[in-house]
Design a protein around this motif. Structure first.
Motif, PDB file in Angstrom:
ATOM      1  N   ILE A   1     -30.750 -44.043   3.987  1.00 27.96           N
ATOM      2  CA  ILE A   1     -29.562 -44.052   3.338  1.00 27.96           C
ATOM      3  C   ILE A   1     -29.225 -45.725   3.341  1.00 27.96           C
ATOM      4  CG2 ILE A   1     -27.085 -43.594   2.863  1.00 27.96           C
ATOM      5  CD1 ILE A   1     -27.510 -41.309   4.642  1.00 27.96           C
ATOM      6  N   PRO A   2     -29.401 -46.595   2.144  1.00 26.63           N
ATOM      7  CA  PRO A   2     -29.053 -47.944   2.258  1.00 26.63           C
ATOM      8  C   PRO A   2     -27.731 -48.330   2.830  1.00 26.63           C
ATOM      9  CG  PRO A   2     -29.722 -47.260   0.045  1.00 26.63           C
ATOM     10  CD  PRO A   2     -29.610 -46.046   0.810  1.00 26.63           C
ATOM     11  N   ALA A   3     -27.643 -49.655   3.578  1.00 24.50           N
ATOM     12  CA  ALA A   3     -26.507 -50.011   3.953  1.00 24.50           C
ATOM     13  C   ALA A   3     -25.193 -49.966   3.120  1.00 24.50           C
ATOM     14  CB  ALA A   3     -26.715 -51.248   4.680  1.00 24.50           C
ATOM     15  N   GLN A   4     -25.452 -49.860   1.781  1.00 25.80           N
ATOM     16  CA  GLN A   4     -24.290 -50.035   0.915  1.00 25.80           C
ATOM     17  C   GLN A   4     -23.502 -48.669   0.846  1.00 25.80           C
ATOM     18  OE1 GLN A   4     -27.324 -51.263   0.494  1.00 25.80           O
ATOM     19  NE2 GLN A   4     -26.867 -53.448   0.050  1.00 25.80           N
ATOM     20  N   ILE A   5     -24.141 -47.796   1.521  1.00 23.03           N
ATOM     21  CA  ILE A   5     -23.047 -46.447   1.713  1.00 23.03           C
ATOM     22  C   ILE A   5     -21.771 -46.890   2.354  1.00 23.03           C
ATOM     23  CG2 ILE A   5     -23.953 -45.801   3.944  1.00 23.03           C
ATOM     24  CD1 ILE A   5     -23.863 -42.635   2.435  1.00 23.03           C
ATOM     25  N   TRP A   6     -21.751 -47.964   3.050  1.00 22.52           N
ATOM     26  CA  TRP A   6     -20.604 -48.411   3.833  1.00 22.52           C
ATOM     27  C   TRP A   6     -19.635 -49.245   3.071  1.00 22.52           C
ATOM     28  CZ3 TRP A   6     -19.943 -45.732   8.440  1.00 22.52           C
ATOM     29  CH2 TRP A   6     -21.194 -45.488   9.097  1.00 22.52           C
ATOM     30  N   ARG A   7     -19.981 -49.602   1.717  1.00 25.12           N
ATOM     31  CA  ARG A   7     -19.226 -50.577   0.897  1.00 25.12           C
ATOM     32  C   ARG A   7     -17.585 -50.079   0.714  1.00 25.12           C
ATOM     33  NH1 ARG A   7     -22.233 -47.892  -2.430  1.00 25.12           N
ATOM     34  NH2 ARG A   7     -21.435 -47.454  -4.480  1.00 25.12           N
ATOM     35  N   LYS A   8     -17.355 -48.814   0.471  1.00 21.81           N
ATOM     36  CA  LYS A   8     -16.004 -48.669   0.383  1.00 21.81           C
ATOM     37  C   LYS A   8     -15.281 -47.908   1.407  1.00 21.81           C
ATOM     38  CE  LYS A   8     -17.124 -47.523  -4.338  1.00 21.81           C
ATOM     39  NZ  LYS A   8     -17.181 -46.513  -5.704  1.00 21.81           N
ATOM     40  N   ASN A   9     -16.098 -47.763   2.476  1.00 22.78           N
ATOM     41  CA  ASN A   9     -15.147 -47.648   3.517  1.00 22.78           C
ATOM     42  C   ASN A   9     -16.410 -47.970   4.766  1.00 22.78           C
ATOM     43  OD1 ASN A   9     -14.316 -46.479   6.216  1.00 22.78           O
ATOM     44  ND2 ASN A   9     -13.411 -44.743   5.204  1.00 22.78           N
ATOM     45  N   GLU A  10     -15.867 -48.989   5.528  1.00 20.32           N
ATOM     46  CA  GLU A  10     -16.864 -49.640   6.532  1.00 20.32           C
ATOM     47  C   GLU A  10     -17.031 -48.951   7.844  1.00 20.32           C
ATOM     48  OE1 GLU A  10     -15.470 -53.719   6.357  1.00 20.32           O
ATOM     49  OE2 GLU A  10     -16.280 -53.938   4.308  1.00 20.32           O
ATOM     50  N   GLY A  11     -15.871 -48.104   8.058  1.00 20.83           N
ATOM     51  CA  GLY A  11     -15.673 -47.319   9.381  1.00 20.83           C
ATOM     52  C   GLY A  11     -16.450 -45.950   9.459  1.00 20.83           C
ATOM     53  N   LYS A  12     -16.249 -45.200   8.235  1.00 23.78           N
ATOM     54  CA  LYS A  12     -16.575 -43.727   8.328  1.00 23.78           C
ATOM     55  C   LYS A  12     -17.353 -43.504   6.885  1.00 23.78           C
ATOM     56  CE  LYS A  12     -13.111 -41.931  11.714  1.00 23.78           C
ATOM     57  NZ  LYS A  12     -14.360 -41.690  12.642  1.00 23.78           N
TER      58      LYS A  12
ATOM     59  N   MET B   1     -15.082 -69.440  13.334  1.00 24.98           N
ATOM     60  CA  MET B   1     -16.482 -68.676  12.917  1.00 24.98           C
ATOM     61  C   MET B   1     -16.444 -68.010  11.656  1.00 24.98           C
ATOM     62  SD  MET B   1     -18.669 -70.503  14.856  1.00 24.98           S
ATOM     63  CE  MET B   1     -20.226 -69.611  14.324  1.00 24.98           C
ATOM     64  N   ALA B   2     -17.483 -67.669  10.919  1.00 23.32           N
ATOM     65  CA  ALA B   2     -17.568 -66.799   9.759  1.00 23.32           C
ATOM     66  C   ALA B   2     -17.067 -65.592  10.107  1.00 23.32           C
ATOM     67  CB  ALA B   2     -18.748 -67.102   9.016  1.00 23.32           C
ATOM     68  N   GLN B   3     -17.682 -65.190  11.171  1.00 28.77           N
ATOM     69  CA  GLN B   3     -17.139 -63.522  11.506  1.00 28.77           C
ATOM     70  C   GLN B   3     -15.529 -63.316  11.592  1.00 28.77           C
ATOM     71  OE1 GLN B   3     -18.276 -65.709  13.621  1.00 28.77           O
ATOM     72  NE2 GLN B   3     -17.431 -65.245  15.876  1.00 28.77           N
ATOM     73  N   ASP B   4     -14.936 -64.214  11.466  1.00 25.37           N
ATOM     74  CA  ASP B   4     -13.389 -64.118  11.556  1.00 25.37           C
ATOM     75  C   ASP B   4     -12.919 -64.264  10.226  1.00 25.37           C
ATOM     76  OD1 ASP B   4     -13.258 -65.870  14.580  1.00 25.37           O
ATOM     77  OD2 ASP B   4     -13.369 -63.966  14.590  1.00 25.37           O
ATOM     78  N   ILE B   5     -13.723 -64.489   9.305  1.00 27.75           N
ATOM     79  CA  ILE B   5     -13.100 -64.763   7.872  1.00 27.75           C
ATOM     80  C   ILE B   5     -13.344 -63.513   7.101  1.00 27.75           C
ATOM     81  CG2 ILE B   5     -13.570 -66.032   5.630  1.00 27.75           C
ATOM     82  CD1 ILE B   5     -14.708 -68.174   7.210  1.00 27.75           C
ATOM     83  N   GLN B   6     -12.053 -63.069   6.604  1.00 23.93           N
ATOM     84  CA  GLN B   6     -12.216 -61.549   6.039  1.00 23.93           C
ATOM     85  C   GLN B   6     -11.597 -61.802   4.756  1.00 23.93           C
ATOM     86  OE1 GLN B   6     -10.149 -58.822   8.785  1.00 23.93           O
ATOM     87  NE2 GLN B   6     -12.262 -58.302   9.812  1.00 23.93           N
ATOM     88  N   ASN B   7     -11.820 -61.249   3.780  1.00 22.34           N
ATOM     89  CA  ASN B   7     -11.267 -61.047   2.352  1.00 22.34           C
ATOM     90  C   ASN B   7     -10.090 -60.258   2.275  1.00 22.34           C
ATOM     91  OD1 ASN B   7     -13.620 -62.826   1.045  1.00 22.34           O
ATOM     92  ND2 ASN B   7     -14.621 -61.475   1.919  1.00 22.34           N
ATOM     93  N   ASN B   8     -10.280 -59.109   3.096  1.00 18.04           N
ATOM     94  CA  ASN B   8      -9.240 -58.086   2.680  1.00 18.04           C
ATOM     95  C   ASN B   8      -8.823 -57.868   4.207  1.00 18.04           C
ATOM     96  OD1 ASN B   8      -7.365 -56.399   1.706  1.00 18.04           O
ATOM     97  ND2 ASN B   8      -8.917 -54.782   0.893  1.00 18.04           N
ATOM     98  N   PRO B   9      -8.110 -58.378   5.039  1.00 18.76           N
ATOM     99  CA  PRO B   9      -7.620 -58.274   6.342  1.00 18.76           C
ATOM    100  C   PRO B   9      -6.931 -56.835   6.690  1.00 18.76           C
ATOM    101  CG  PRO B   9      -7.129 -60.446   5.990  1.00 18.76           C
ATOM    102  CD  PRO B   9      -7.665 -59.759   4.613  1.00 18.76           C
ATOM    103  N   GLY B  10      -7.215 -56.079   7.450  1.00 17.14           N
ATOM    104  CA  GLY B  10      -6.343 -54.655   7.849  1.00 17.14           C
ATOM    105  C   GLY B  10      -7.162 -53.626   6.703  1.00 17.14           C
ATOM    106  N   SER B  11      -8.010 -53.892   5.885  1.00 19.53           N
ATOM    107  CA  SER B  11      -8.517 -53.083   5.043  1.00 19.53           C
ATOM    108  C   SER B  11      -9.827 -52.350   5.615  1.00 19.53           C
ATOM    109  CB  SER B  11      -8.934 -53.452   3.785  1.00 19.53           C
ATOM    110  OG  SER B  11      -9.352 -52.422   2.979  1.00 19.53           O
ATOM    111  N   ASN B  12     -10.254 -51.137   5.411  1.00 16.16           N
ATOM    112  CA  ASN B  12     -11.438 -50.561   5.850  1.00 16.16           C
ATOM    113  C   ASN B  12     -12.546 -50.766   4.925  1.00 16.16           C
ATOM    114  OD1 ASN B  12     -11.134 -48.904   3.689  1.00 16.16           O
ATOM    115  ND2 ASN B  12     -11.042 -46.983   4.873  1.00 16.16           N
ATOM    116  N   HIS B  13     -12.241 -51.805   3.759  1.00 17.08           N
ATOM    117  CA  HIS B  13     -13.518 -52.230   2.857  1.00 17.08           C
ATOM    118  C   HIS B  13     -13.267 -53.409   2.265  1.00 17.08           C
ATOM    119  CE1 HIS B  13     -10.518 -50.484   0.122  1.00 17.08           C
ATOM    120  NE2 HIS B  13     -11.016 -51.185  -0.576  1.00 17.08           N
ATOM    121  N   GLY B  14     -14.000 -54.071   1.720  1.00 19.54           N
ATOM    122  CA  GLY B  14     -13.756 -55.464   1.170  1.00 19.54           C
ATOM    123  C   GLY B  14     -14.069 -56.591   1.927  1.00 19.54           C
TER     124      GLY B  14
END
Length: 770
Positions: A690-701, A1-14
């Protein structure tokens, strides 16, 4: 499924903010990258001329149909596929999709039921199948599907005419289940027939799938081809018939008095009974031995359904939909009179008007609601529930349940009867979109309407379930475990979050209407919806589609720490770094008044149906507003901890300022806007979105610094519960005030099931981050 598709596995962004790319189908000449139909878009057409006879004594339907199939595709066809949905009830010809079982009581009972099932004669009996000249055609029945082999290849631009004679035994819908059949009323010995999926009908042949000939299991609904219908139903002479389309011979079937009422109803300002309660009560005492034929015509519809009974009361009222008259009608038995007579037809009118506002103008001449103890939709007609107690009274839950199902099923005229998605593959494209506009329509019926599918907070319990109990919205209809939340609630909630929290009403409404306009009377796919919403709004929403529709991630945004710096402090709070960690307090345990209700109430251009027509106000309307006596017990709500002291080294530079650094973490995985409510020591409030894009460079914190002119007493995330946060225990910092007496009154109402609101929104000053 698409939720398993990652462009940058292991990264906190991308990952979460990358484009969907190859997850969506490649645009082409049929379907463009903008989400619009392409210059070479095509779809098939099929016309039906059907004659049928209802044998009430033998509970059989006999039919004969002439089918004209138009090949508008660029492909050469050598066979056609038809759906035989009545085979769902056959002991031998059903799709035979089975679920696993275990040694628990439910599993053992299920297997015993299967062993005890005897062979039945249900399902379509094919009596004759010929071409237009009467020559027999070869065909193969595969469970609920039938392949008809063409005598010669059907080339692009050609049409093929064939004829089918058939019959089937009508099932007891109340025992066997399913969408069509009969209900028997033992007290008067009469039947109510709902004739649905009742004739052999063409499958869809499309540019993106070819033949949609997946078996009908009773779960995934229908993919159907548009066309024109002429249908003649021969029924007992004392029956009243409601149907898709317009009746061509009312005068031959109604009494002169009833015909006069029908004529009067065309210009009436209120509901007119065409067949009265007294007439229906008299009809059930005798049964006609003769028959009459009702003739209906419907153009540019994807299906055709009808109902027949001598038990019906029938009422009607015209509605003006953007300059066009639509006859809104209801059919119901005496047991539903107390609810359907005051509410049903007016709810039909309200629905088509409201849906027309949010999508396209209702194009058909009639819209009908039939009380049949179920909920199912077809073009221009739907079957609903809502019966009173024997004395004619009804509970509030029955009333709102009835109104909700009428609005929902009438609303299906738009999705998928007009915006004609493939229900067999994507249940959410009709159920989810329709549930969303149903929510908007209920909100405009009455600002206290207790709807539970739409406000974000109500989906949180589903989204916090263990991952092995969830599946993405994009899951095929047959494979969904939690069908109600997955196909109805979650997609509807997602669209409401887009409208209220991410895009805003103006951008969303324009884009959603553009989708409906582009794909009215066509066959859209999910990619067409996603691309149109972005194309018409100028918003990149791939992150939202990826998270909400293709994954099982949930919203759980937490306040981790708050650092507070004020110039008044001359000593740091501790030598390590001038910070002090504080325990997160629990949020208020109460209900809420969702953001849509607040904005609708404050919009002076909105007139609720219960204000425009005060006859719709009953005991429960008054009760919800405190106009009826209530019990006002109190409830305890947890208070919060003290605000931490902070480093004071910057006192000279930031004199009289309060500086806060708030650290947020994304614990649920789903990126969402961060909505921060500050409550100041003086009691005033301020909201930062705050728009969701604030997470774009760090999706966790992520951290955010705020400079305030006055001291903050408390901070709360998502105060209006807009983002479906599954854990509100980590959403607060500081001291949260206890609720007022009015809030406690509203809380008590919610506990009694009287309304969905509790806390009146305090007007807050909002500002955009960055």
């Amino acid at each position: 499924m698409a939720q398993d598709i990652q462009n940058n596995p292991g990264s906190n962004h991308g990952n979460k903010f990358e484009q969907l790319g190859t997850i969506l189908p490649t645009p082409n000449e049929y379907r463009t990258a903008s989400g619009a139909p392409g210059p070479k878009y095509w779809q098939q057409r099929v016309d039906y001329d059907i004659k049928c006879d209802l044998d009430e004594e033998k509970l059989k339907l006999n039919g004969s149909e002439t089918v004209t199939y138009y090949n508008n595709s660029p492909d050469v066809l050598t066979y056609l596929w038809l759906q035989l949905d009545e085979n769902e009830h056959s002991s031998e010809k059903n799709a035979n999709y089975q679920d696993g079982s275990s040694l628990g009581k439910q599993g053992v009972d299920m297997q015993l039921d299967r062993l005890q099932e005897s062979k039945n004669d249900y399902g379509i009996n094919m009596l004759k199948l010929t071409d237009g000249q009467g020559l027999a055609l070869k065909y193969t029945v595969n469970k609920t599907m039938m392949r008809v082999e063409l005598p010669a290849a059907l080339k692009p631009g050609q049409k093929f005419i064939f004829k089918i004679d058939w019959n089937y035994t009508i099932t007891d819908r109340m025992k066997v289940g399913g969408r069509g059949g009969y209900e028997y009323f033992a007290e008067d010995g009469n039947y109510l027939f709902t004739m649905t999926q009742w004739y052999p009908r063409l499958c869809v042949y499309s540019d993106f799938q070819g033949w949609q000939n997946h078996q009908f299991t009773g779960r995934g609904e229908f993919a159907l081809t548009f066309g024109n219908f002429k249908v003649q139903m021969t029924v007992p002479a004392d029956h009243v018939v409601g149907s898709t389309g317009e009746c061509l011979n009312y005068a031959a079937n109604l009494t002169p008095t009833q015909m006069a009422r029908w004529t009067k109803a065309q210009t009436a300002k209120d509901v007119t009974e065409i067949v009265t309660l007294d007439e229906a009560n008299k009809a059930i005492t005798t049964k006609a031995k003769t028959k009459k034929t009702w003739i209906y015509k419907a153009d540019n519809v994807r299906d055709f359904a009808w109902t027949s009974s001598r038990r019906f009361i029938w009422d009607a009222m015209p509605a003006n939909v953007e300059g066009k008259k639509v006859m809104c009608m209801s059919f119901y038995g005496k047991e539903a009179y107390g609810l359907y007579r005051p509410f049903s037809t007016k709810a039909v009118a309200h629905t088509i008007k409201t849906y027309s506002k949010f999508s396209i103008p209702y194009p058909y001449p009639v819209a009908q609601s039939v009380e049949a103890a179920n909920g199912m939709e077809y073009p221009m007609i739907c079957f609903n529930y809502g019966r009173t107690a024997p004395d004619g009274t009804y509970s509030e839950s029955t009333k709102y349940g009835m109104l909700g199902v009428v609005i929902h099923e009438v609303g299906h005229n738009f999705f998928p009867m007009i915006v004609n998605s493939d229900e067999r593959q994507w249940s959410w494209m009709d159920e989810g979109l329709n549930t969303f506009v149903e929510y908007l329509t209920e909100e405009l019926w009455d600002n206290k309407f207790p709807t539970r599918r739409g406000p974000a907070a109500y989906i949180a319990d589903y989204m916090k379930l263990p991952k092995d109990q969830l599946e993405p919205i994009m899951t095929n209809s047959e494979n969904i475990i939690q069908f109600g939340p997955n196909a109805y609630s979650k997609p509807a909630t997602g669209l409401n979050i887009l409208r209220e929290t991410i895009m805003g009403r103006e951008l969303f409404d324009y884009s959603f209407k553009e989708y409906a306009r582009r794909w009215a009377f066509k066959h859209p796919t999910p990619a067409d919806l996603f691309r149109t919403m972005e194309d018409a709004s100028g918003e990149d929403l791939d992150w939202f589609w990826r998270g909400w529709f293709y994954s099982t991630d949930a919203t759980d945004i937490a306040i981790d720490t708050v650092r507070h710096i004020v110039p008044e402090f001359t000593e740091p709070a501790n030598a390590a770094g001038g910070t002090q960690k504080v325990k997160l307090a629990k949020p208020q345990v109460n209900s809420f008044e969702d953001i849509s209700k607040v904005r609708n109430r404050e919009d002076k251009n909105i007139v609720f149906a219960t204000d425009a027509d005060t006859s719709l106000r009953d005991f429960y309307w008054r009760y919800a507003r405190g106009l009826e006596p209530v019990d006002t017990a109190t409830y305890e709500v947890p208070s919060q901890s003290n605000i931490a002291k902070a480093d004071a080294d910057l006192e000279n530079k930031y004199k009289n300022k309060h500086i806060y650094e708030v650290a947020f973490s994304n614990k649920g995985g789903l990126v969402m806007p961060i909505i921060v409510e500050f409550t100041y020591a003086d009691g005033s409030k301020e909201v930062d979105r705050i728009p969701a894009q604030i997470w774009r460079k760090n999706e966790g914190k992520v951290t955010k610094v705020y400079i305030k002119d006055k001291e903050v007493k408390s901070i709360k995330l998502d105060p209006m519960r807009e983002t479906a946060d599954i854990n509100e225990n980590n959403n607060t910092w500081g001291t949260i005030s206890e609720p007022s007496k009015f809030q406690l009154f509203k809380l008590k109402q919610n506990a009694r099931g009287q309304s969905t609101g509790i806390t009146p929104m305090q007007k807050a000053k909002e500002k955009k981050a960055f």
